[in-house]
Design a protein around this motif. Sequence first.
Motif, short mmCIF file in Angstrom:
data_model
loop_
_atom_site.label_atom_id
_atom_site.label_comp_id
_atom_site.label_asym_id
_atom_site.label_seq_id
_atom_site.Cartn_x
_atom_site.Cartn_y
_atom_site.Cartn_z
N LEU A 77 0.76 -1.30 -0.04
CA LEU A 77 0.15 0.06 0.11
C LEU A 77 0.80 1.26 -0.06
O LEU A 77 0.69 2.12 -0.75
N ILE A 78 1.95 1.48 0.93
CA ILE A 78 2.66 2.49 0.87
C ILE A 78 3.63 2.58 -0.51
O ILE A 78 3.51 3.72 -0.99
N GLY A 79 3.93 1.57 -0.87
CA GLY A 79 4.56 1.38 -2.52
C GLY A 79 3.63 1.99 -3.47
O GLY A 79 3.93 2.68 -4.45
N TYR A 80 2.59 1.47 -3.31
CA TYR A 80 1.48 2.04 -4.55
C TYR A 80 1.49 3.42 -4.30
O TYR A 80 1.38 4.08 -5.37
N GLY A 81 1.02 3.90 -3.05
CA GLY A 81 1.03 5.25 -2.91
C GLY A 81 2.14 6.29 -3.42
O GLY A 81 2.12 7.20 -4.18
N GLY A 83 4.43 4.98 -5.81
CA GLY A 83 4.73 4.78 -7.21
C GLY A 83 3.87 3.94 -8.25
O GLY A 83 4.30 3.32 -9.03
N GLY A 84 2.74 3.98 -7.79
CA GLY A 84 1.74 3.24 -8.42
C GLY A 84 1.82 1.71 -8.45
O GLY A 84 2.50 0.99 -7.48
N GLU A 85 1.80 0.82 -9.54
CA GLU A 85 1.58 -0.46 -9.40
C GLU A 85 2.77 -0.90 -9.24
O GLU A 85 3.38 -1.99 -8.60
N GLU A 86 4.03 -0.35 -10.06
CA GLU A 86 5.68 -0.77 -9.75
C GLU A 86 5.98 -0.46 -8.50
O GLU A 86 6.64 -1.50 -7.83
N GLY A 87 5.61 0.65 -7.86
CA GLY A 87 5.84 0.85 -6.50
C GLY A 87 5.14 -0.12 -5.35
O GLY A 87 5.88 -0.38 -4.56
N ALA A 88 4.05 -0.81 -5.76
CA ALA A 88 3.23 -1.53 -5.08
C ALA A 88 4.09 -2.87 -4.76
O ALA A 88 4.43 -3.28 -3.86
N GLY A 89 4.66 -3.37 -5.91
CA GLY A 89 5.60 -4.47 -6.15
C GLY A 89 6.81 -4.46 -5.19
O GLY A 89 7.08 -5.27 -4.34
N GLU A 90 7.40 -3.43 -5.21
CA GLU A 90 8.65 -3.20 -4.38
C GLU A 90 8.28 -2.94 -3.28
O GLU A 90 9.18 -3.35 -2.31
N ALA A 92 5.94 -4.19 -1.52
CA ALA A 92 5.39 -5.54 -0.77
C ALA A 92 6.77 -6.30 -0.61
O ALA A 92 6.73 -6.80 0.53
N GLU A 93 7.72 -6.15 -1.40
CA GLU A 93 8.93 -6.92 -1.07
C GLU A 93 9.66 -6.31 0.01
O GLU A 93 10.24 -7.08 0.96
N THR A 94 9.75 -5.06 0.01
CA THR A 94 10.36 -4.37 1.20
C THR A 94 9.49 -4.61 2.58
O THR A 94 10.14 -4.91 3.61
N GLY A 95 8.06 -4.78 2.44
CA GLY A 95 7.45 -5.26 3.82
C GLY A 95 7.84 -6.60 4.07
O GLY A 95 7.96 -6.96 5.29
N ILE A 96 7.97 -7.47 3.27
CA ILE A 96 8.14 -8.83 3.55
C ILE A 96 9.52 -8.89 4.26
O ILE A 96 9.66 -9.63 5.24
N LEU A 97 10.72 -8.13 3.55
CA LEU A 97 11.90 -8.29 4.17
C LEU A 97 11.85 -7.59 5.54
O LEU A 97 12.62 -8.21 6.66
N ALA A 98 11.25 -6.60 5.76
CA ALA A 98 11.31 -6.04 7.02
C ALA A 98 10.32 -7.07 8.46
O ALA A 98 10.82 -7.06 9.41
N ALA A 99 9.30 -7.76 7.71
CA ALA A 99 8.73 -8.51 8.56
C ALA A 99 9.58 -9.86 8.97
O ALA A 99 9.76 -10.18 10.04
N ALA A 100 10.57 -10.22 7.91
CA ALA A 100 11.45 -11.44 8.17
C ALA A 100 12.50 -10.68 9.44
O ALA A 100 13.07 -11.63 9.95
N ARG A 101 12.83 -9.71 9.44
CA ARG A 101 13.67 -9.08 10.58
C ARG A 101 13.10 -8.70 11.73
O ARG A 101 13.56 -7.96 12.39
N GLU A 102 11.76 -9.14 11.94
CA GLU A 102 10.88 -8.86 13.12
C GLU A 102 10.50 -7.51 13.41
O GLU A 102 10.25 -6.75 14.28
N ASN A 103 10.72 -6.73 11.86
CA ASN A 103 10.47 -5.18 12.19
C ASN A 103 9.02 -5.11 11.34
O ASN A 103 9.14 -4.41 10.21
#
Length: 195
Positions: A77-81, A83-90, A92-103
């Motif tokens: 959602l933050i990425g979509y805001g 940079g549109g659809e491309e930003g949403a994909g990026e 989501a990936e950043t969000g998954i990495l943050a979650a993997a680091r317990e953040n």
Amino acid sequence: MGEVAHGPLQLLVIRFENPNFHSHIRRELESIVDKGMIRLIDLLFIWKDEKGNIKSMETTQLDKEEKMSFGAFVGGLIGYGAGGEEGAGEGAETGILAAARENYGITEEDILEITEAIPEGTAACILIIEHLWAKSLKQAVRDAGGVLVSQGILTPELLIAAGEELAEEVKFAEKKNRDPGLSLQSEWLPTRIPI
């Protein structure tokens, strides 16, 4: 329209003069969680002793898979805001990495900022909660084409502050308008309310 994935999320930061509060709050949180009213995305208690030493406790209801899903959802959602659809994909990936680091909710920067802001001998509680009770309402609003444009929580403290501010405005207006031909009401209320 797709099904709502999450209920509305809310961030709360609360400061306490007495650090011996956690057992009462814990019981109440457990009660509303057990009733299915909220889900605890992140909870952090911070204690700062008289010497400035910090102790903390953090917990969540999310399991590892939910953390990844939540991280992807928020990041997307933050990425979509940004940079549109491309930003949403990026995002989501950043969000998954943050979650993997317990953040997946509260960052180290958030913790440092709050610990610096609270005085010695006090405590703070930071919560990110999902309002599960509002999920079906959110879905109904979305299905009807509604878009949230503003939100807020009215607390007794906020209403008291609004009343104090209004009293000051009235005093200022009364001093400004000593002319008996002008009424205070005419300045505060429009002559015609648009529909």
